[in-house]
Design a protein around this motif. Structure first.
Motif, PDB file in Angstrom:
ATOM      1  N   LYS A  16       0.638  -1.230  -0.084  1.00 28.38           N
ATOM      2  CA  LYS A  16       0.047   0.017   0.167  1.00 28.38           C
ATOM      3  C   LYS A  16       1.154   1.274   0.101  1.00 28.38           C
ATOM      4  O   LYS A  16       0.684   2.166  -1.038  1.00 28.38           O
ATOM      5  N   ILE A  20       0.820   4.102  -2.997  1.00 28.92           N
ATOM      6  CA  ILE A  20       0.517   5.349  -2.711  1.00 28.92           C
ATOM      7  C   ILE A  20       1.407   6.377  -3.364  1.00 28.92           C
ATOM      8  O   ILE A  20       1.170   7.427  -4.002  1.00 28.92           O
ATOM      9  N   SER A  24       0.369   8.419  -6.815  1.00 28.62           N
ATOM     10  CA  SER A  24       0.122   9.856  -6.428  1.00 28.62           C
ATOM     11  C   SER A  24       0.398  10.790  -7.616  1.00 28.62           C
ATOM     12  O   SER A  24      -0.016  11.932  -7.439  1.00 28.62           O
ATOM     13  N   SER A  55      -2.053  12.017  -2.983  1.00 32.81           N
ATOM     14  CA  SER A  55      -1.795  10.883  -2.004  1.00 32.81           C
ATOM     15  C   SER A  55      -2.962  10.539  -1.163  1.00 32.81           C
ATOM     16  O   SER A  55      -3.132   9.223  -0.954  1.00 32.81           O
ATOM     17  N   THR A  59      -4.866   6.869  -1.445  1.00 28.48           N
ATOM     18  CA  THR A  59      -4.949   6.032   0.032  1.00 28.48           C
ATOM     19  C   THR A  59      -6.486   5.662  -0.047  1.00 28.48           C
ATOM     20  O   THR A  59      -6.872   4.432   0.415  1.00 28.48           O
TER      21      THR A  59
END
Length: 225
Positions: A16, A20, A24, A55, A59
């Motif tokens: 994860k 991200i 992003s 970001s 997320t």
């Protein structure tokens, strides 16, 4: 006793932070591709879209897909392997090796494959299936087609491509430019058709009945390389 998360969910969760950081760079690009594959609920899409910080948007996108379970997680893994995403985010190349090394290994994974064959086996082998016979339509081809479709795009979407009216309305709200609306509609059709989204199939659908497009504008879909 708490059930162990599916392999796809575990894989996304373990990567994860890295995802991200990479995604992003163009969070909206990822969001639109994920939505075109029906990976988010309508409410989830609006929630993620409302985020202004890239970001945070990525997320929320990952959290939403992880919460939706293994099918959505698998869909995102397949999306991250798509050439369009690989070209936009070169650092995503690690995903392919990660899936090969992680998902098929272990006795538990073998057991899951036997119980639900489509889940794990489609993540990588599905790409081999698509390469046999007619090839999947490319995004560059979809954009070329999008430029040839005029004001009747909603009719084509509903009648030729079976795109729900509510989806067409959402596309119209999300995109101000006509060509982007048509392109989003074609991408939605492609994502829902999965391995059936071949250039030849699209050509066939757009060549029928009252909504048929001029042959010279779509015949490139069936030309051999």
């Amino acid at each position: 006793m708490t059930e162990e998360p599916a392999a796809e969910v575990q894989l996304l969760r373990s990567q994860k932070a890295k995802l991200i950081e990479i995604l992003s760079a163009d969070a909206d690009f990822v969001l639109q591709h994920a939505d075109s594959r029906c990976l988010l609920s309508p409410h989830g899409y609006q929630q993620v879209k409302a985020c202004r910080i890239p970001s945070e948007k990525v997320t929320d996108l990952l959290d939403h897909i992880i919460q939706r379970g293994p099918e959505a997680a698998q869909g995102l893994l397949e999306l991250l392997n798509e050439q369009a995403l690989q070209d936009t985010f070169p650092l995503l190349h690690f995903i392919k090796d990660l899936q090969v090394n992680t998902l098929p290994s272990g006795k538990k994974q073998t057991s899951r494959k036997r119980q639900t064959p489509p889940d794990l086996q489609e993540i990588i082998p599905s790409r081999k299936i698509c390469n046999n016979g007619s090839r999947l339509v490319k995004e560059k081809q979809l954009m070329t087609v999008a430029r040839t479709i005029g004001r009747s795009w909603r009719e084509i979407g509903r009648l030729a491509l079976d795109v729900p009216s509510v989806k067409l309305e959402q596309i119209e709200e999300d995109h101000s430019l006509h060509v982007e609306r048509v392109f989003a509609m074609l991408r939605y059709w492609s994502s829902c058709q999965r391995e059936k989204a071949t250039a030849a199939h699209l050509h066939s659908l757009l060549s029928q009945k009252d909504w048929a497009l001029p042959p010279e504008s779509i015949d490139f879909l069936v030309e051999t390389d």
